[in-house]
Design a protein around this motif. Structure first.
Motif, short mmCIF file in Angstrom:
data_model
loop_
_atom_site.label_atom_id
_atom_site.label_comp_id
_atom_site.label_asym_id
_atom_site.label_seq_id
_atom_site.Cartn_x
_atom_site.Cartn_y
_atom_site.Cartn_z
N GLY A 663 -12.54 9.11 -4.09
CA GLY A 663 -12.39 9.94 -5.28
C GLY A 663 -10.96 9.91 -5.77
O GLY A 663 -10.13 9.13 -5.29
N PRO A 664 -10.61 10.78 -6.70
CA PRO A 664 -9.27 10.78 -7.29
C PRO A 664 -8.20 11.23 -6.30
O PRO A 664 -8.48 11.93 -5.32
N THR A 665 -6.97 10.82 -6.56
CA THR A 665 -5.82 11.25 -5.76
C THR A 665 -4.85 12.01 -6.67
O THR A 665 -4.89 11.85 -7.89
N GLY A 666 -3.99 12.80 -6.04
CA GLY A 666 -2.91 13.41 -6.79
C GLY A 666 -1.75 12.45 -6.93
O GLY A 666 -1.85 11.26 -6.60
N ARG A 667 -0.63 12.96 -7.39
CA ARG A 667 0.55 12.12 -7.58
C ARG A 667 1.23 11.81 -6.24
O ARG A 667 0.96 12.43 -5.23
N ASN A 668 2.10 10.83 -6.27
CA ASN A 668 2.98 10.48 -5.14
C ASN A 668 2.20 9.96 -3.94
O ASN A 668 2.65 10.07 -2.79
N PHE A 669 1.06 9.36 -4.16
CA PHE A 669 0.29 8.77 -3.08
C PHE A 669 1.09 7.64 -2.45
O PHE A 669 1.71 6.83 -3.13
N ALA A 670 1.12 7.56 -1.12
CA ALA A 670 1.73 6.47 -0.34
C ALA A 670 3.25 6.46 -0.36
O ALA A 670 3.86 5.46 0.01
N ALA A 671 3.91 7.55 -0.72
CA ALA A 671 5.37 7.59 -0.67
C ALA A 671 5.84 7.41 0.76
O ALA A 671 5.36 8.08 1.67
N GLY A 672 6.75 6.49 0.99
CA GLY A 672 7.28 6.27 2.33
C GLY A 672 6.30 5.65 3.30
O GLY A 672 6.55 5.61 4.50
N MET A 673 5.20 5.13 2.80
CA MET A 673 4.16 4.56 3.67
C MET A 673 4.63 3.19 4.17
O MET A 673 4.86 2.28 3.40
N SER A 674 4.77 3.05 5.49
CA SER A 674 5.29 1.81 6.05
C SER A 674 4.29 1.08 6.93
O SER A 674 4.58 -0.01 7.43
N GLY A 675 3.11 1.66 7.15
CA GLY A 675 2.12 1.01 8.00
C GLY A 675 0.73 1.50 7.67
O GLY A 675 0.54 2.45 6.91
N GLY A 676 -0.27 0.83 8.25
CA GLY A 676 -1.65 1.18 7.96
C GLY A 676 -2.06 0.67 6.59
O GLY A 676 -1.26 0.09 5.85
N ILE A 677 -3.32 0.89 6.23
CA ILE A 677 -3.85 0.45 4.93
C ILE A 677 -4.73 1.55 4.37
O ILE A 677 -5.47 2.21 5.11
N ALA A 678 -4.66 1.75 3.06
CA ALA A 678 -5.54 2.70 2.37
C ALA A 678 -6.36 1.95 1.34
O ALA A 678 -5.88 1.00 0.70
N TYR A 679 -7.61 2.38 1.18
CA TYR A 679 -8.51 1.84 0.16
C TYR A 679 -8.91 3.00 -0.74
O TYR A 679 -9.46 4.01 -0.27
N VAL A 680 -8.67 2.87 -2.04
CA VAL A 680 -8.90 3.98 -2.97
C VAL A 680 -9.87 3.54 -4.06
O VAL A 680 -9.68 2.49 -4.70
N LEU A 681 -10.89 4.35 -4.31
CA LEU A 681 -11.83 4.11 -5.39
C LEU A 681 -11.19 4.58 -6.69
O LEU A 681 -11.06 5.79 -6.94
N ASP A 682 -10.79 3.64 -7.54
CA ASP A 682 -10.05 3.95 -8.77
C ASP A 682 -11.03 4.01 -9.94
O ASP A 682 -11.12 3.09 -10.76
N GLU A 683 -11.76 5.10 -10.05
CA GLU A 683 -12.82 5.20 -11.06
C GLU A 683 -12.27 5.33 -12.47
O GLU A 683 -12.88 4.84 -13.43
#
Length: 781
Positions: A663-683
């Motif tokens: 679903g939707p995300t708020g602002r500032n998603f993934a700030a400082g993210m240095s590892g792992g992986i995210a998958y986001v449904l960008d509707e």
């Protein structure tokens, strides 16, 4: 930008009239120099710069602000002092230690520290035999929070062995600790969780005598820790649940602690997972810290640490070594006084640190209110540190602040050297106590009447200092405790987990393979699952129970921290909704939160859990049939999570794991993210605007491995939650694949490329070795 015009600074050693005129509103607790002194020093510098020289091209003298220079500014720890201390501890030579202490204490008299300007009032002495033993005093000593990663395994373990031998406490720092150390004399008594929770698992927590929450650090207030990628070896990455060569950043804990209530909840969480451990909170010295400390005491901390600016880590940026933080003397005195005035002093133990070096320092700290004492720089010197200030580069020539194998082999430190140093400090303190007529350190706590400040008036720069606020003795009722005399009531006697443990005993003791439990839950049932997880870790270690050994389903609304520090082997299902901190520090098992089937709401459009969910998780799988609040999966370093929408700051500072957001995300998603992986449904095709792309790339979902993983997670999410949204996406699977965005950190990509290059190089080397090895050797092998 947050610094501009914020007026968050305070003055140390500047006269109130100057402050009022030029820095109006800035705090200046002890007064100090006026315009006349500032002018005199400015003229001295000007004359030194423009004095006529025979050689017009001659360089100016090195000031020695950061590194010692023979002609530069005085340093307390100069080569002569370091050499004397190392000779003293290696030969167990008390006379050499006395010479070392004389030099350091003489340095104090030359106005190198605030405590330098104190003198001790003459009292009727007592016999040294009447003073408590050195062994009793040494049990109050702690080593500083220097993480395994910032220093080498050899140095880290040497300090732990020494402190265990004397009954003191070594501190892991925020880097975790190898479970192989938990059962022997290398185990650190203090386990720090700090802000990053690197390597914090239930097994880590149950092997602690004290668990420390780092709110701030004195040497770098407001900045937090930072481990450069080149110091993150395979071993360090394994300990911290990260990837080799990936920089690890640990800002202040503003992700999960916004108030005293938030801090009280974390104290409660940690006390649940390990009821036997004390919980300490590390604060930074500053004006006003007393008010904060009073709130921390009411939040049921057992120990409060007031950390000064001096000392700290050699990896600090140059801007933080000077002019950041203030001396512990100011914060400690205020904290002790405030706790006394609020009759809270008897509930907590006070500790201080910040380049404590001698028995004299210890006595002054006690007089200002401390009953425990932290040492960091000096113990490192005893095991070989020569203050090269190469810590951040990882090129320490004596094998202390490095992870390079060749340099680590140069390490020569011994636990005996640290033990000798602490015994010398304790004996010096005993001699001073005898001269003051004081038999125990407890008698000394808060005795500012034993301190005098006449020495402050003898120097032209310090004669304006006013120590009256530091030496004030609050007027309190008779019987108000001046040091810790009672235990905090943590309120964990009737928690829900105690009944869970009783029901689960057949599985815990191995007489039964698995068990299902069904029961209601209410919002006053906080931290459910933590005490059970701690019991599993205590009995079965890091790996816990086999998957699904305990299958527990709750119905209702859970309180804060549902499923926090969840251990492997537990499956928690909540039919209802959760609050903040759900799955905090989760290490294993499975966590499912789904609304009641009778709920009239569209699940995917409403929140099913609160803020700061899966903060610092190190493993396990979590499924949320609905949205989460802000700061979802911050600091996640190993958990796999599926959620149907998140608020601001999702996946911030993530170092590992996988996150699928439907679903939707708020602002500032993934700030400082240095590892792992995210998958986001960008509707709505707006995710790129809401994502902080400073450290990540956004990619289409086109690799077969990623597509298969997302599909697998969708199927599992639907299976365990009966999510309608997951069902719709699965039904339209080929059409929805292009709407997913893969969030891939730059550093993670680089680290994976470096690992691949290393593996290819090793494979080539093995092929070359095979070609050059005689046939019979291959056969024999």
């Amino acid at each position: 930008q947050s610094y501009a015009a914020a007026q968050i600074f305070e003055a140390v050693g500047i006269d109130s009239a100057v402050v009022e005129r030029y820095f109006t509103g800035t705090r200046s607790v002890i007064g100090g120099v006026g315009l006349a002194e500032i002018e005199a020093e400015t003229r001295q510098r000007h004359q030194a710069a423009f004095i006529p020289r025979p050689d017009p091209y001659e360089d100016l003298e090195q000031a020695g602000e950061y590194q010692w220079r023979r002609e530069g500014e005085q340093h307390l720890l100069n080569p002569e002092v370091i050499a004397l201390l190392q000779q003293a501890v290696r030969s167990n030579d008390a006379e050499r230690y006395r010479r070392f202490a004389a030099l350091v204490n003489d340095g104090h008299r030359q106005q190198a520290t605030l405590r330098a300007l104190f003198s001790l009032r003459s009292q009727t002495p007592i016999s040294l035999d009447e003073v408590e033993s050195a062994e009793a005093i040494m049990r109050r000593f702690c080593t500083g929070a220097m993480s395994l990663g910032s220093i080498s395994p050899e140095a880290h373990e040497t300090l732990a062995k020494a402190m265990n031998a004397i009954g003191g406490k070594s501190n892991t720092g925020e880097g975790g600790e190898d479970p192989a150390r938990f059962s022997d004399d290398r185990c650190s008594a203090i386990k720090q969780v700090a802000s990053g929770r690197f390597g914090v698992t239930p097994h880590y927590l149950v092997n602690a005598r004290e668990i420390q929450i780092k709110i701030c650090q004195g040497a770098k207030p407001g900045e937090g820790g930072h481990l450069p990628g080149h110091k993150v070896s395979e071993y360090i990455a394994w300990l911290r649940h990260s990837v080799p060569q990936v920089t690890l950043i640990s800002p202040p804990p503003h992700h999960d602690i916004y108030s005293i209530e938030d801090l009280a909840q974390l104290i409660y969480d940690l006390k649940n997972v390990n009821p036997q451990a004390d919980i300490s909170v590390k604060l930074v010295s500053l004006s006003g810290v007393g008010t904060v400390a009073a709130g921390v005491a009411k939040g049921h901390a057992d120990t409060i640490i007031i950390a000064g600016y001096d000392g700290g880590t050699g990896a600090s940026p140059a801007s933080s070594i000077k002019h950041a933080g203030i001396p512990w003397e100011i914060g400690l005195a205020e904290t002790h006084q405030t706790l006394l005035l609020n009759d809270l002093r008897g509930r907590v133990r006070l500790q201080t640190d910040g380049k404590l070096a001698t028995g004299r320092d210890l006595v002054i700290a006690a007089c200002l209110g401390a009953e425990e004492y932290g040492f960091a720089t000096l113990p490192l010197i005893t095991i070989g540190c020569i203050m090269m200030r190469k810590c951040h580069l990882g090129t320490c020539p004596v094998g202390i602040a490095t992870q390079m194998q060749g340099l680590r082999e140069k390490f020569r430190g011994r636990p005996e050297d640290v033990i000798n140093y602490f015994r010398f400090v304790a004996e010096e303190a005993r001699e001073i106590m005898a001269s003051l007529g004081v038999r125990t350190l407890d008698e000394l706590v808060g005795r500012t009447d034993l301190l005098d400040t006449d020495a402050a008036l003898r120097h032209w720069k310090s004669r304006g200092l006013d120590y009256s606020r530091l030496l004030s003795i609050p007027a309190v009722a008779e019987g108000v405790a001046r040091y810790k005399t009672s235990q905090q009531d943590h309120g964990i006697e009737e928690v829900l987990d105690r009944s869970l443990i009783a029901k689960a005993l057949p599985v815990l003791d191995g007489s039964k393979r698995s068990l299902r439990i069904r029961m209601p839950i209410f919002n006053y049932n906080r931290t459910t699952g933590a005490m059970l997880s701690g019991e599993i870790a205590r009995r079965h270690g890091r790996d816990g129970l086999k998957d699904g050994a305990l299958d527990i389903t709750f119905t209702g609304v859970a309180g804060q921290s549902f499923g926090c520090f969840l251990a492997p082997g537990i499956r928690l299902t909540l039919i209802g909704e959760g609050n903040d901190y759900c799955g905090k520090g989760m290490h294993g098992g499975r966590l499912v939160v789904r609304p009641d089937p009778q709920s009239p709401f569209v699940w995917s459009e409403h929140s099913v859990v609160g803020n700061t969910v899966l903060y610092g998780a190190t493993g396990g799988r979590a499924f949320f049939a609905g949205r989460a609040g802000e700061r979802f999966c911050v600091r996640n370093s190993g958990a796999v999570a599926v959620v149907e929408g998140v608020g601001d700051h999702g996946c911030e500072y993530m170092t590992g794991g996988r996150v699928l957001c439907l679903g939707p995300t708020g602002r500032n998603f993934a700030a400082g993210m240095s590892g792992g992986i995210a998958y986001v449904l960008d509707e709505d095709r707006q995710f790129g605007r809401r994502c902080n792309q400073g450290m990540v790339d956004l990619e289409v979902l086109d690799e077969a491995e990623d597509i298969a993983l997302v599909h697998e997670l969708l199927q599992e999410h639907h299976q365990v939650t009966e999510s309608a949204k997951a069902r719709r996406l699965l039904d339209a699977w080929p059409e929805v694949i292009p709407r997913f965005v893969k969030v891939f950190p730059h550093e993670y990509r680089r680290a994976l490329a470096e690992r691949k290059k290393g593996e290819d190089k090793q494979a080539q080397q093995r092929q070359q070795d095979a070609r050059s090895t005689p046939r019979e050797e291959v056969f024999n092998g």
